[in-house]
Design an enzyme around this catalytic site. Structure first.
Site, PDB file in Angstrom:
ATOM      1  CE  LYS A  93     -39.349   6.673 -49.219  1.00  0.00           C
ATOM      2  NZ  LYS A  93     -38.324   6.206 -48.401  1.00  0.00           N
ATOM      3  N   GLY A 193     -22.566  16.386 -48.911  1.00  0.00           N
ATOM      4  CA  GLY A 193     -23.621  16.644 -48.358  1.00  0.00           C
ATOM      5  C   GLY A 193     -23.495  16.339 -46.798  1.00  0.00           C
ATOM      6  N   GLY A 195     -25.582  16.993 -44.216  1.00  0.00           N
ATOM      7  CA  GLY A 195     -27.067  17.200 -43.603  1.00  0.00           C
ATOM      8  C   GLY A 195     -26.980  16.335 -42.668  1.00  0.00           C
ATOM      9  CG  HIS A 196     -30.797  15.062 -40.816  1.00  0.00           C
ATOM     10  ND1 HIS A 196     -31.412  15.925 -41.565  1.00  0.00           N
ATOM     11  CD2 HIS A 196     -31.322  16.072 -39.374  1.00  0.00           C
ATOM     12  CE1 HIS A 196     -32.174  16.844 -40.967  1.00  0.00           C
ATOM     13  NE2 HIS A 196     -31.983  16.935 -39.761  1.00  0.00           N
ATOM     14  CB  VAL A 197     -26.978  10.774 -43.314  1.00  0.00           C
ATOM     15  CG1 VAL A 197     -25.971   9.719 -43.399  1.00  0.00           C
ATOM     16  CG2 VAL A 197     -28.237  10.246 -43.390  1.00  0.00           C
TER      17      VAL A 197
HETATM   18  P1  NAD Z   1     -30.338  16.122 -45.631  1.00  0.00           P
HETATM   19  O1  NAD Z   1     -31.336  16.667 -46.263  1.00  0.00           O
HETATM   20  O2  NAD Z   1     -30.572  16.299 -44.070  1.00  0.00           O
HETATM   21  O3  NAD Z   1     -29.120  16.398 -45.987  1.00  0.00           O
HETATM   22  C1  NAD Z   1     -28.741  16.808 -47.457  1.00  0.00           C
HETATM   23  C2  NAD Z   1     -27.414  17.469 -47.492  1.00  0.00           C
HETATM   24  O4  NAD Z   1     -27.230  17.609 -48.900  1.00  0.00           O
HETATM   25  C3  NAD Z   1     -27.979  19.045 -46.935  1.00  0.00           C
HETATM   26  O5  NAD Z   1     -27.328  19.437 -46.092  1.00  0.00           O
HETATM   27  C4  NAD Z   1     -27.916  19.615 -48.364  1.00  0.00           C
HETATM   28  O6  NAD Z   1     -27.575  21.003 -48.297  1.00  0.00           O
HETATM   29  C5  NAD Z   1     -26.951  18.788 -49.029  1.00  0.00           C
HETATM   30  N1  NAD Z   1     -26.914  19.099 -50.754  1.00  0.00           N
HETATM   31  C6  NAD Z   1     -27.910  19.229 -51.629  1.00  0.00           C
HETATM   32  N2  NAD Z   1     -27.516  19.173 -52.782  1.00  0.00           N
HETATM   33  C7  NAD Z   1     -26.225  19.075 -52.708  1.00  0.00           C
HETATM   34  C8  NAD Z   1     -25.311  19.370 -53.809  1.00  0.00           C
HETATM   35  N3  NAD Z   1     -25.626  19.446 -54.843  1.00  0.00           N
HETATM   36  N4  NAD Z   1     -24.040  19.109 -53.382  1.00  0.00           N
HETATM   37  C9  NAD Z   1     -23.784  19.206 -52.052  1.00  0.00           C
HETATM   38  N5  NAD Z   1     -24.511  19.022 -50.987  1.00  0.00           N
HETATM   39  C10 NAD Z   1     -25.931  19.111 -51.297  1.00  0.00           C
HETATM   40  O7  NAD Z   1     -30.536  14.503 -45.861  1.00  0.00           O
HETATM   41  P2  NAD Z   1     -29.974  13.451 -44.998  1.00  0.00           P
HETATM   42  O8  NAD Z   1     -31.187  12.883 -43.950  1.00  0.00           O
HETATM   43  O9  NAD Z   1     -28.650  13.550 -44.483  1.00  0.00           O
HETATM   44  O10 NAD Z   1     -30.126  12.182 -46.256  1.00  0.00           O
HETATM   45  C11 NAD Z   1     -28.934  12.197 -47.009  1.00  0.00           C
HETATM   46  C12 NAD Z   1     -29.300  11.283 -48.228  1.00  0.00           C
HETATM   47  O11 NAD Z   1     -29.311   9.784 -47.686  1.00  0.00           O
HETATM   48  C13 NAD Z   1     -30.651  11.467 -48.648  1.00  0.00           C
HETATM   49  O12 NAD Z   1     -30.606  10.938 -50.401  1.00  0.00           O
HETATM   50  C14 NAD Z   1     -31.415  10.257 -47.992  1.00  0.00           C
HETATM   51  O13 NAD Z   1     -32.503   9.912 -49.003  1.00  0.00           O
HETATM   52  C15 NAD Z   1     -30.441   9.567 -47.716  1.00  0.00           C
HETATM   53  N6  NAD Z   1     -30.864   8.496 -46.717  1.00  0.00           N
HETATM   54  C16 NAD Z   1     -31.320   9.075 -45.589  1.00  0.00           C
HETATM   55  C17 NAD Z   1     -31.518   8.435 -44.279  1.00  0.00           C
HETATM   56  C18 NAD Z   1     -31.893   9.020 -43.066  1.00  0.00           C
HETATM   57  O14 NAD Z   1     -31.804   8.180 -41.997  1.00  0.00           O
HETATM   58  N7  NAD Z   1     -31.636  10.271 -42.746  1.00  0.00           N
HETATM   59  C19 NAD Z   1     -31.790   6.991 -44.500  1.00  0.00           C
HETATM   60  C20 NAD Z   1     -31.590   6.259 -45.581  1.00  0.00           C
HETATM   61  C21 NAD Z   1     -31.125   6.916 -46.873  1.00  0.00           C
END
Ligand code: NAD
Length: 363
Positions: A93, A193, A195-197
Site C-alpha cells: 500500500k 454509507g 458512496g461508490h460501494v
Molecule cells: P466512498 O467514499 O465513495 O463512500 C463512503 C460513503 O460513506 C460516503 O457517501 C460518505 O458520505 C459516507 N459516510 C462517511 N462517514 C459516514 C458516517 N459517519 N455515517 C454514514 N455515512 C458516512 O467510499 P467507497 O468507495 O464506497 O468505499 C466504502 C468503504 O469500502 C470504504 O471504507 C473503503 O475503504 C472500502 N472499500 C472500498 C472498495 C472499492 O472498490 N471502492 C474496495 C474495498 C474496500
C-alpha cells in the site's frame, strides 16, 4: 543540506525495525520531492505469493506517525486479502500525505510514479481513498506498474460495482449459514454509507427482495439511491436499528465495544476496511453475542480481484466470476470457525496465512 552531525537530531528515536519485524513487513520506502510537493510512504508487507499490489491513499494525516501507521496496517491487510482470494499477489500500500482536494498536481503523481517505478514491479499501485483513475493516468506516465486505469486505457475503471458484488456474495453466504437460505428476500438490511460501494449494494440487496435501511452524512449520496425506496435513518441510529444484517460501507472501526453492545442484527457483512476496532477483542465479542461476522478483507476483495484482472488483460466478466467465488470461501470460513470454536476473523486469517506458509515451504 543536513550535515552528518545533525542527522541524529532529526531521526526520531523509534524502534522502527521492531515494529516492522512484529508486523512482518519486508520493505518500507519513504519518498520525498520538495519541488513536486511529494511526501509519500510505500509499504511492502509480503511478496511470497507475488508482487505487492495495493492502492495509494491521499490523506491529510495529523502527523507523519499516523501516516506510517496507516500504511503499515493497510499493506498488511492487503496481504491477507490477496492470499484468501487465491490471487498470486502480495500485500502493499502507499500513502501520499496531503489534501486530495487542494494539493493534487499532475507533477506530484508523475513523480510518485517514478518512485513506484524504482521498485521494478515489486510494488504495483492503484487508486484508493483520495485518489482517482485520473491520478493513476498521471502515475502511468512514469511507470507501467499501475492498475486502476480508465476503461479506455485498458483498465477496469471504477472497481466499486465489483466490490459491492463480492460484499453481496459474502452477505448471502452469511444468510445461508444463519437462516438456512441465501435469499435476502424479506430481510432487513442496514447499509451505512451510500458512496461508490454502498449505492451498488443498495441496488443488489433490493433486487434480491431485501428491505433496505440507509444512512449517509451527505444528502446527495442518499438522493442517488432514492429510486430503490430505502428507509433513510439518522447516522447515529444505525447501530441499534432492529435489522437482520448490518453492512458497514463507510468507515473503519465501527465494530467497537460501544457499538457492538447496541447491535440487534444477527449478521455483519459490509465493505469498509478494518471494521473491527480491535481484531482480537471485537472478533471475540461478536462471536459471544451470536453475531455472524463476514470478515471484511475476504468479502470486500472484489476491487482487488478487478485490478488483478487488469494485469492479465482486463475482462469484467472474468472479474465478476472470480468475485462470485467469495460466496464459497465465506461458507468455508464459517465452517472452520464453528469447527474450531474461533471467531470468523481468526479463521479467515489462518486460511490466508496457511496459503503463504505453504507457498514458502514448497519453494
Ligand atoms: P466512498 O467514499 O465513495 O463512500 C463512503 C460513503 O460513506 C460516503 O457517501 C460518505 O458520505 C459516507 N459516510 C462517511 N462517514 C459516514 C458516517 N459517519 N455515517 C454514514 N455515512 C458516512 O467510499 P467507497 O468507495 O464506497 O468505499 C466504502 C468503504 O469500502 C470504504 O471504507 C473503503 O475503504 C472500502 N472499500 C472500498 C472498495 C472499492 O472498490 N471502492 C474496495 C474495498 C474496500
Amino acid at each position: 543540506m543536513i550535515e552528518v552531525k545533525d542527522i541524529k537530531e532529526v531521526v526520531p528515536q523509534t524502534n522502527l525495525f521492531s515494529v516492522l519485524s512484529n508486523l512482518g513487513h519486508e520493505q518500507v520506502v519513504f519518498c520525498q520531492d520538495k519541488e513536486a510537493g511529494l511526501k509519500a510512504i510505500i509499504a511492502i508487507h509480503n511478496t511470497t505469493l507475488g508482487p505487492a499490489l495495493g492502492g495509494t491513499r491521499m490523506w491529510m494525516y495529523n502527523n507523519e506517525s499516523d501516516a506510517l501507521n496507516d500504511v503499515l496496517r493497510l499493506s498488511r491487510g492487503m496481504t491477507y486479502k490477496a492470499s484468501i482470494s487465491g490471487l498470486n499477489l502480495g500485500g502493499g500500500k502507499a500513502v501520499i500525505i496531503g489534501d486530495s482536494k487542494k494539493d493534487k498536481t499532475d507533477k506530484l503523481f508523475q513523480r510518485f510514479g517514478e518512485f513506484v517505478n524504482s521498485l521494478s514491479g515489486k510494488y504495483i499501485t492503484a487508486e484508493d481513498v483520495g485518489t482517482s483513475t485520473n491520478d493513476m493516468v498521471n502515475v502511468s506516465k512514469s511507470t507501467k506498474h499501475v492498475t486502476g486505469l480508465p476503461e479506455n486505457q485498458g483498465g477496469g475503471g471504477d472497481p466499486s460495482p465489483v466490490t459491492a458484488y463480492g460484499v453481496f456474495m459474502g452477505m448471502k453466504a452469511a444468510a445461508k449459514e444463519m437462516y438456512g437460505s441465501d435469499s435476502l428476500s424479506g430481510r432487513k438490511v442496514s447499509i451505512q454509507g451510500c458512496g461508490h460501494v454502498g449505492q451498488n449494494l443498495v441496488r443488489l440487496v433490493t433486487e434480491d427482495g431485501g428491505n433496505v435501511f440507509v444512512t449517509d452524512i451527505h444528502q446527495e449520496n442518499l438522493d442517488k439511491v432514492k429510486m430503490y425506496n430505502p428507509t433513510i435513518v439518522d447516522k447515529d441510529a444505525v447501530y441499534d436499528l432492529d435489522v437482520d444484517i448490518y453492512a458497514p460501507c463507510a468507515l473503519g472501526a465501527t465494530l467497537n465495544s460501544v457499538n457492538i453492545a447496541k447491535l440487534k442484527c444477527s449478521i455483519v457483512a459490509g465493505a469498509a476496511n478494518n471494521q473491527l476496532e480491535d481484531e482480537v477483542i471485537h472478533g471475540q465479542l461478536l462471536m459471544q453475542k451470536g453475531i455472524l461476522y463476514a470478515p471484511d478483507f475476504l468479502i470486500n476483495a472484489g476491487g482487488l480481484i478487478n485490478v488483478y484482472s487488469e494485469i492479465q488483460g482486463y475482462n469484467r466478466d472474468k472479474a465478476m466470476q472470480a468475485t462470485q467465488h467469495i460466496f464459497n470461501v465465506t461458507l468455508d470460513i464459517f465452517k472452520n470457525s464453528k469447527a474450531n470454536n474461533i471467531p470468523t476473523v481468526d479463521a479467515a486469517k489462518h486460511m490466508a496465512e496457511k496459503r503463504i506458509s505453504d507457498a514458502k515451504a514448497s519453494r
